[in-house]
Scaffold this motif. Structure first.
Motif, mmCIF file in Angstrom:
data_model
loop_
_atom_site.group_PDB
_atom_site.id
_atom_site.type_symbol
_atom_site.label_atom_id
_atom_site.label_comp_id
_atom_site.label_asym_id
_atom_site.label_seq_id
_atom_site.Cartn_x
_atom_site.Cartn_y
_atom_site.Cartn_z
ATOM 1 N N ILE A 102 33.011 65.602 40.816
ATOM 2 C CA ILE A 102 33.753 66.589 40.031
ATOM 3 C C ILE A 102 35.027 65.942 39.503
ATOM 4 N N VAL A 103 35.285 66.117 38.199
ATOM 5 C CA VAL A 103 36.528 65.614 37.616
ATOM 6 C C VAL A 103 37.438 66.794 37.330
ATOM 7 N N MET A 104 38.720 66.632 37.634
ATOM 8 C CA MET A 104 39.701 67.699 37.451
ATOM 9 C C MET A 104 41.016 67.135 36.947
ATOM 10 N N ALA A 105 41.779 67.995 36.296
ATOM 11 C CA ALA A 105 43.106 67.614 35.812
ATOM 12 C C ALA A 105 44.158 68.505 36.462
ATOM 13 N N MET A 165 41.714 63.415 38.436
ATOM 14 C CA MET A 165 41.081 62.913 39.665
ATOM 15 C C MET A 165 39.587 63.163 39.634
ATOM 16 N N VAL A 166 38.874 62.352 40.415
ATOM 17 C CA VAL A 166 37.436 62.523 40.606
ATOM 18 C C VAL A 166 37.197 62.672 42.103
ATOM 19 N N VAL A 167 36.485 63.724 42.460
ATOM 20 C CA VAL A 167 36.135 63.976 43.863
ATOM 21 C C VAL A 167 34.612 64.000 43.965
ATOM 22 N N CYS A 168 34.058 63.091 44.749
ATOM 23 C CA CYS A 168 32.594 63.009 44.879
ATOM 24 C C CYS A 168 32.070 63.733 46.114
ATOM 25 N N ILE A 223 35.648 62.142 28.951
ATOM 26 C CA ILE A 223 34.817 60.938 29.025
ATOM 27 C C ILE A 223 34.140 60.814 30.388
ATOM 28 N N ILE A 224 34.925 61.018 31.442
ATOM 29 C CA ILE A 224 34.365 60.890 32.787
ATOM 30 C C ILE A 224 33.369 62.006 33.069
ATOM 31 N N ARG A 225 33.697 63.214 32.654
ATOM 32 C CA ARG A 225 32.778 64.347 32.846
ATOM 33 C C ARG A 225 31.463 64.126 32.113
ATOM 34 N N SER A 226 31.519 63.571 30.902
ATOM 35 C CA SER A 226 30.315 63.301 30.125
ATOM 36 C C SER A 226 29.425 62.293 30.845
ATOM 37 N N TYR A 227 30.034 61.250 31.408
ATOM 38 C CA TYR A 227 29.254 60.244 32.139
ATOM 39 C C TYR A 227 28.582 60.854 33.362
ATOM 40 N N ILE A 228 29.329 61.619 34.134
ATOM 41 C CA ILE A 228 28.775 62.238 35.340
ATOM 42 C C ILE A 228 27.615 63.154 34.976
ATOM 43 N N SER A 229 27.778 63.906 33.896
ATOM 44 C CA SER A 229 26.733 64.821 33.457
ATOM 45 C C SER A 229 25.473 64.062 33.032
ATOM 46 N N GLN A 230 25.642 62.972 32.304
ATOM 47 C CA GLN A 230 24.505 62.164 31.867
ATOM 48 C C GLN A 230 23.739 61.585 33.053
#
Length: 220
Positions: free
Chosen positions: A90-93, A113-116, A77-84
């Motif tokens: 960057i989102v990582m698990a 986590m999300v690292v900007c 979900i978070i990766r999709s938002y960032i991409s849009q």
């Protein structure tokens, strides 16, 4: 970082003189990343999946299916938002080491986590605090996540911290930038991400519907 400081760091991490020479003309940010990414903390046994917090080693149990699905859905979900948004975050698990205090005394692995700031990302680890840290609670690490890591994340500069409680079907959100009491959401809620000004929301009702068959085992 001065040459003398680099020499001292070389002694601590075991660099060769040749390696130090290679680093001598590199920008500070790159030097820090290389120094941080050379190795996992020497305090952490390679054969065990653990976290290191203020020099104390905490063992990590294998995650459950619910844990893994929650982690995957959050990342998607978070990766999709960032991409849009064509963003650079960057989102990582987990498992991914985070050298939270930029030293060898604390190395944690947030579940998500999300690292900007991409300068914090090395091939070996994250060097510094992520913008968002998410921990999915379990009986084995609940106390650590709710108290020990809460304090560490806040002190290190994490902007937002989520505690996802599968058993209690709730999400506790700490927005450290807003300096307010934590917000608590149920698994029927849409939870906004403060680091994205609430424009990105995680619909936990949809996630719960997806994993509800695993909860049916407890009701049987």
């Amino acid at each position: 970082m001065t040459v003398e400081e680099m020499k001292q760091r070389k002694k601590e991490l075991g660099y060769s003189n040749e390696k130090l020479s290679e680093l001598s003309g590199v920008p500070l940010g790159t030097v820090q990343k290389v120094l941080a990414g050379v190795t996992r903390s020497p305090r952490i046994p390679k054969e065990r999946r653990v976290e290191l917090i203020d020099g104390v080693i905490y063992d990590m149990a294998s995650p459950t299916a619910i844990h893994q699905i929650l982690s995957t859905e959050l990342c998607n979900i978070i990766r999709s938002y960032i991409s849009q948004q064509k963003g650079r975050c960057i989102v990582m698990a987990a498992p991914m080491d985070v050298q939270l205090d930029c030293d060898d005394k604390t190395m944690v692995q947030p579940d998500v986590m999300v690292v900007c700031d991409r300068d914090k990302i090395t091939r070996k680890c994250i060097y510094g605090a992520p913008d968002l840290a998410v921990e999915i609670l379990s009986d084995s690490k609940k106390k650590k996540d709710m108290y020990v890591k809460l304090g560490k994340y806040m002190e290190a500069g994490v902007r937002e911290y989520w505690l996802v409680d599968p058993k209690g079907k709730k999400v506790i959100v700490y927005d450290f930038e807003a300096e307010v009491t934590p917000s608590i959401y149920g698994f029927s809620s849409k939870v906004p991400l403060g680091i994205f000004k609430g424009e990105c929301e995680v619909d936990f009702a949809k996630i719960y519907e997806y994993i509800s068959f695993l909860y049916e085992e407890d009701d049987a």
